[in-house]
Design an enzyme around this catalytic site. Sequence first.
Site, PDB file in Angstrom:
ATOM      1  N   ILE A   7      51.258  35.686 -64.556  1.00 12.41           N
ATOM      2  CA  ILE A   7      52.487  35.644 -63.817  1.00 12.41           C
ATOM      3  C   ILE A   7      52.509  34.265 -62.962  1.00 12.41           C
ATOM      4  CG2 ILE A   7      54.485  36.637 -62.762  1.00 12.41           C
ATOM      5  CD1 ILE A   7      53.078  39.312 -63.263  1.00 12.41           C
ATOM      6  N   ASP A  50      49.648  25.486 -59.220  1.00 17.90           N
ATOM      7  CA  ASP A  50      51.154  24.735 -58.974  1.00 17.90           C
ATOM      8  C   ASP A  50      51.754  24.258 -60.242  1.00 17.90           C
ATOM      9  OD1 ASP A  50      53.252  22.812 -58.172  1.00 17.90           O
ATOM     10  OD2 ASP A  50      51.911  21.982 -56.476  1.00 17.90           O
ATOM     11  N   ASN A  77      57.589  32.814 -64.267  1.00 15.05           N
ATOM     12  CA  ASN A  77      58.465  33.287 -63.207  1.00 15.05           C
ATOM     13  C   ASN A  77      58.830  32.220 -62.092  1.00 15.05           C
ATOM     14  OD1 ASN A  77      59.774  35.326 -61.173  1.00 15.05           O
ATOM     15  ND2 ASN A  77      58.099  34.907 -60.223  1.00 15.05           N
ATOM     16  N   TYR A 142      70.768  23.978 -59.855  1.00 13.72           N
ATOM     17  CA  TYR A 142      69.719  25.171 -60.224  1.00 13.72           C
ATOM     18  C   TYR A 142      70.570  25.614 -61.733  1.00 13.72           C
ATOM     19  CZ  TYR A 142      68.031  29.785 -59.896  1.00 13.72           C
ATOM     20  OH  TYR A 142      67.230  31.170 -59.817  1.00 13.72           O
ATOM     21  N   LYS A 146      67.986  26.086 -65.072  1.00 15.06           N
ATOM     22  CA  LYS A 146      67.591  27.331 -65.745  1.00 15.06           C
ATOM     23  C   LYS A 146      68.205  27.411 -66.835  1.00 15.06           C
ATOM     24  CE  LYS A 146      65.370  29.598 -62.574  1.00 15.06           C
ATOM     25  NZ  LYS A 146      63.954  30.030 -62.932  1.00 15.06           N
TER      26      LYS A 146
END
Length: 267
Positions: A7, A50, A77, A142, A146
Amino acid sequence: MSKIVLITGGSSGIGKSIGEFLLDKGFKVYGTSRQPENYPNSKIKLVPLDVKDEVSICSAVDLIVQNEGQLDVLINNAGAGITGPLEEIPMEAVKDNFETNFFGPIRVIKAVLPQMRQQNSGLIINITSIAGYMGLPYRGVYSASKGALEIITEAFRMEIKDFNIKMTNVAPGDFATNIAAGRYHAPVLENSPYKEIYTDVLRTMDEHVDSGSNPLVMAQEVYKIIQTKNPKIHYKVGAFLQKFSIVLKRILPDKVYEKMLINHYNL
């Protein structure tokens, strides 16, 4: 054997909740952080990674494969928020957000695909956002980053299907996490024509996060997806009205939907 899960961004918020939930369900979970030493009490094992740095990504993936001999699930995530009037957000900040929210997940996907192809199995879950389905005022960058991840997942799925590797998106709405604290805010400029409205929208966004759902809901959804033989392409998790806003965007005329958003944000 327990499934091995990676994750990104597993030290806090939604990633931490997912990791701890899967750990309790018997999975072997590796989370990532740029500075894992800052989280000595983490219940899940954190490795340095990173998403902007290919070397750190490959090192983390290699470490997990060497330790476990396999990598079954990747949960992309790690992400970053960004707000501001599009006219006033510095271009470097726009590029930086795409580096984290869009290019970052692609880098991690590319790093895990050879191992999953060798196994002839694997699942990749990209955590996107309900905001990625619409252009939101003062959150346009944003929404775009996404939304781009949502779309590229559709293409990826078709290209990797012959290797028995599955990929899906999970788009959360507002959850009670610390995302607002780490969000990039374009400064509210004294002489800005957007000053008053931007200030009000910022306040509204923070209130939505503070009153958001428990991240455990996301963890439960991710667990169900991992248990699903053939995951869907898109999942949405959040309050009814947030999910219903996507349906409305599909069925309403563009200008009617735009007017609805304008009213919602008191623009």
